[in-house]
Design an enzyme around this catalytic site. Structure first.
Site, PDB file in Angstrom:
ATOM      1  N   GLU A 290      -7.868 -32.550  -2.854  1.00  0.00           N
ATOM      2  CA  GLU A 290      -8.214 -30.759  -2.496  1.00  0.00           C
ATOM      3  C   GLU A 290      -8.747 -31.030  -1.657  1.00  0.00           C
ATOM      4  OE1 GLU A 290      -8.391 -27.965  -6.353  1.00  0.00           O
ATOM      5  OE2 GLU A 290      -9.656 -28.886  -5.833  1.00  0.00           O
TER       6      GLU A 290
ATOM      7  N   TYR B 243      -7.882 -22.880   1.132  1.00  0.00           N
ATOM      8  CA  TYR B 243      -7.909 -23.502  -0.015  1.00  0.00           C
ATOM      9  C   TYR B 243      -6.519 -24.477  -0.167  1.00  0.00           C
ATOM     10  CZ  TYR B 243      -6.139 -26.112  -5.046  1.00  0.00           C
ATOM     11  OH  TYR B 243      -5.791 -26.686  -5.144  1.00  0.00           O
TER      12      TYR B 243
END
Ligand code: GDP
Ligand code: MN
Length: 380
Positions: A190, A101
């Site tokens: 993101e 991530y």
């Protein structure tokens, strides 16, 4: 402004962040063609301005063109958290060895860009931050120094990424993501997941990208990415007319002039046991046309049962607002009860104008509290 995954990936691509090859499709037939052109196993991905598509059945692997067409049929029309799927991104399928991530956000408290990196990707980051915050490496970047290579190394080691090949690639991705974030005036970029393939190649498999609305004038290309159909009709109308509008989920429509007054109106509605459906801020002006536009926007929201008009006139004059209300009532059919509270400049004149015309659905109250009570009663 939120971008679709495929739009965010297009910006990533421009800044040299590796993404998979893909095509946009708006029908099963187009998904088939896209899969034919890509020529390998593909993944068919719902394009909606919300997350959690995987869990909702909006992301499916397909074996070839036939299967891509079938999967597209399943996904188009699906309702994902209130967003109906109209567009698909058909992308060359990736083999996944690891899911990381990576995100860049704007940390308002620190007044700096904040990077977050973890090897526990694929899941909701809020969940991870609560469960094992130590697994999340964080890094603030000083806007005057800019992004430095030693910082990239620090955050990579911090996340526990020890493969030299991955380190090299993520170094470069971090640097490019910083440029992408700053040069696009983003508030969020993101990548969840950032994958490592079995061959050790690192790539962005998803994109969540938000751009600062107030900077869109600098980015014609990004501004053109806005999809008007993704917004409910009243939000579209508000944007076209330049009305500040925020949707909430109660049943009292709120109209006020000035952000502070509108916020306290929301509080007073809550105080008397009601729930606002939305609010519009007329700002400092409050001319007749502004009132007409705002009432049009508010009444387009099907959840509204009554309307509270709260005006504290300084620069604005209550008589002008009163005429605006009457003009709106003559131009558009408004069946909702409207409660008006006027205070400040020419409040008395404003009330007189309304009393003379006396539209049947209009109720004038002397104070904010009484007006709020009345509006909540009338919404019940
Ligand atoms: P989200 O659910 O809206 O966050 O959508 P993502 O794009 O992140 O996809 C959700 C999940 O689908 C990913 O975490 C992957 O596990 C899976 N997925 C997406 N694309 C591919 C792909 O190309 N290959 C494989 N094997 N899985 C994929
Ligand atoms: Mn994702």
């Amino acid at each position: 402004m939120d971008l679709y995954e495929y739009q965010g990936k297009e910006l990533f691509r421009r800044f040299g962040i590796p993404v998979s090859e893909g095509r946009l499709a708006t029908s099963p037939a187009e998904a088939r063609t896209a899969a034919e052109e890509i020529g390998a196993q593909v993944v068919v991905k719902a394009q909606v301005l919300t997350g959690g598509r995987g869990k909702a059945g909006g992301i499916k692997l397909a074996d070839g063109p036939d299967d891509a067409e079938r999967k597209a049929e399943d996904i188009i029309g699906l309702d994902i958290n209130g967003h109906v799927v109209r567009k698909l991104w058909v992308e060359s399928a990736s083999e996944i060895a690891k899911e990381y991530y990576l995100s860049a956000t704007f940390d308002r408290g620190a007044k700096k860009v904040l990077f977050m990196l973890t090897t526990e990707g694929g899941i909701e980051i809020e969940e991870l931050a609560a469960r094992s915050p130590e697994a999340l490496a964080r890094l603030h970047v000083d806007p005057l120094e800019g992004f430095q290579p030693y910082q990239a190394r620090r955050v990579i080691y911090g996340a526990g990424i020890d493969d030299p090949g991955e380190q090299m690639q993520i170094m470069s991705i971090l640097e490019r993501l910083y440029r992408c974030f700053v040069e696009s005036d983003a508030t969020l970029c993101e990548i969840n997941p950032l994958i490592v393939t079995p061959e050790g190649e690192v790539r962005a498999l998803d994109s969540k990208f938000t751009v600062d609305e107030n900077a869109l004038y600098k980015h014609e290309d990004i501004a053109a990415m806005r999809d008007p159909e993704a917004y409910p009709p009243e939000e579209r109308a508000a944007r076209e007319k330049g009305v500040t509008y925020v949707k909430l989920d109660g049943d009292v429509g709120i109209l006020g002039n000035g952000a502070g007054l509108v916020m306290s109106t929301l509080d007073v509605i809550a105080l008397v046991g009601g729930r606002p459906a939305n609010f519009c801020d007329l700002g400092g002006g409050g001319d007749a046309q502004g009132v007409v536009d705002a009432l049009g926007v508010i009444t387009a929201d099907p959840q509204v049962k009554s309307i509270l008009f709260n005006i504290f006139a300084g620069i604005t004059r209550c008589d002008v607002v009163a005429r605006g209300i009457l003009q709106a009532l003559s131009e558009i059919t408004i069946e909702h009860p409207i409660v008006v509270r006027f205070d400040g400049t020419n409040a008395e004149e404003g009330r007189e104008i309304l009393a003379e015309a006396a539209p049947p659905n209009l109720h004038v109250e002397p104070t904010m509290l009484e007006a709020a009570r009345r509006a909540v009663e009338l919404a019940a």
